[in-house]
Design an enzyme around this catalytic site. Sequence first.
Site, PDB file in Angstrom:
ATOM      1  N   ASP A  44       2.105  -7.528   4.406  1.00 36.40           N
ATOM      2  CA  ASP A  44       1.388  -5.950   3.430  1.00 36.40           C
ATOM      3  C   ASP A  44       2.047  -5.973   1.903  1.00 36.40           C
ATOM      4  O   ASP A  44       2.681  -6.949   1.467  1.00 36.40           O
ATOM      5  CB  ASP A  44       2.788  -4.878   3.915  1.00 36.40           C
ATOM      6  CG  ASP A  44       2.096  -3.785   4.116  1.00 36.40           C
ATOM      7  OD1 ASP A  44       1.635  -3.139   5.547  1.00 36.40           O
ATOM      8  OD2 ASP A  44       1.885  -2.454   3.145  1.00 36.40           O
ATOM      9  N   ARG A 101       2.917  11.843  -5.776  1.00 36.24           N
ATOM     10  CA  ARG A 101       3.709  10.052  -5.534  1.00 36.24           C
ATOM     11  C   ARG A 101       4.012   9.226  -7.028  1.00 36.24           C
ATOM     12  O   ARG A 101       5.041   8.807  -6.922  1.00 36.24           O
ATOM     13  CB  ARG A 101       2.758   9.494  -4.692  1.00 36.24           C
ATOM     14  CG  ARG A 101       2.165   9.389  -3.420  1.00 36.24           C
ATOM     15  CD  ARG A 101       3.408   9.711  -2.662  1.00 36.24           C
ATOM     16  NE  ARG A 101       3.094   9.433  -1.559  1.00 36.24           N
ATOM     17  CZ  ARG A 101       2.604   8.455  -0.678  1.00 36.24           C
ATOM     18  NH1 ARG A 101       3.117   7.283  -0.794  1.00 36.24           N
ATOM     19  NH2 ARG A 101       2.391   9.024   0.758  1.00 36.24           N
TER      20      ARG A 101
END
Length: 292
Positions: A159, A48
Amino acid sequence: MPLSERGIAEHDSLTPMKEREFRLLRELVQEHTGIWLQDGKRTMLAARLAKPVRRLGLPGFQSYYALLRESAEDSPEFVEFVNAITTNKTSFFRERHHFDYLAQKIVPEIKAASMRGGRKQIRVWSAACSTGEEVYSIALTLLDAVAEPGWWLEVVGSDIDTGVLETAQRAIYPAECLESIDELQRQRYFLQGKDSRAGQVKLKAEVTRMVELRRVNLMDERWAADGPFDVIFFRNALIYFQQDVQERFLRRMTGMLRPGGYLFIGNSEQIPWMHDRLEPLSQTMYRLRGSG
């Protein structure tokens, strides 16, 4: 907000992430987001973070960690780091029983109270809203269940990932995402894309204007989400936090519920230590205790 296999990229040109580097970055992730990465996540974390490390022209993960330690939380580098380590899986009307309960139990309950002189208002918070499908599923449920003028309906979606919030703000999705939505709702609430937008749909203004999207890091002292709420959806996120962090978030959230308010969590999640404050209605639905 878990790490997943999605997005694992080639990163052979980088020195493999060492165990010490993994532990340093894992601590940084937990410190700033609350997310806990288990020991087996080193390969996934390296995959990632390979993209931002390369983009910044850094020699490896140790240098990246040093840069992040010197960066402000609102800096582009740190925001990209947070976005890189979060994954968001969602869909319209996922775990539909929550939406059925909202329409068939909660909305009639609030409407009955309004006839006795109560407010004509419903507020719902989706506290890990991802790309917005949950937020808009709540909005469609409220619009259909209330179906009367004079009501203020508001859905707050939040979020930590700025990328998914941008997707939610656009409110444009592939048409195949509507498989769980009936034909009447598709016709009433969605616009069909044409030409370059063929194969896509967009939520109509009737829906999007009742939605407010905000970036919220649940680790922050102040949340950009103001209660009280009638319902809070905090689904499929708890499992990525350790129990002490889960409890801290949930006790704070339940303090933002109205008397008699509801909390929904994900199907794989359990919170037995919260039963002093929340009455279990089912494994994943709870009501605030002591509120009639």
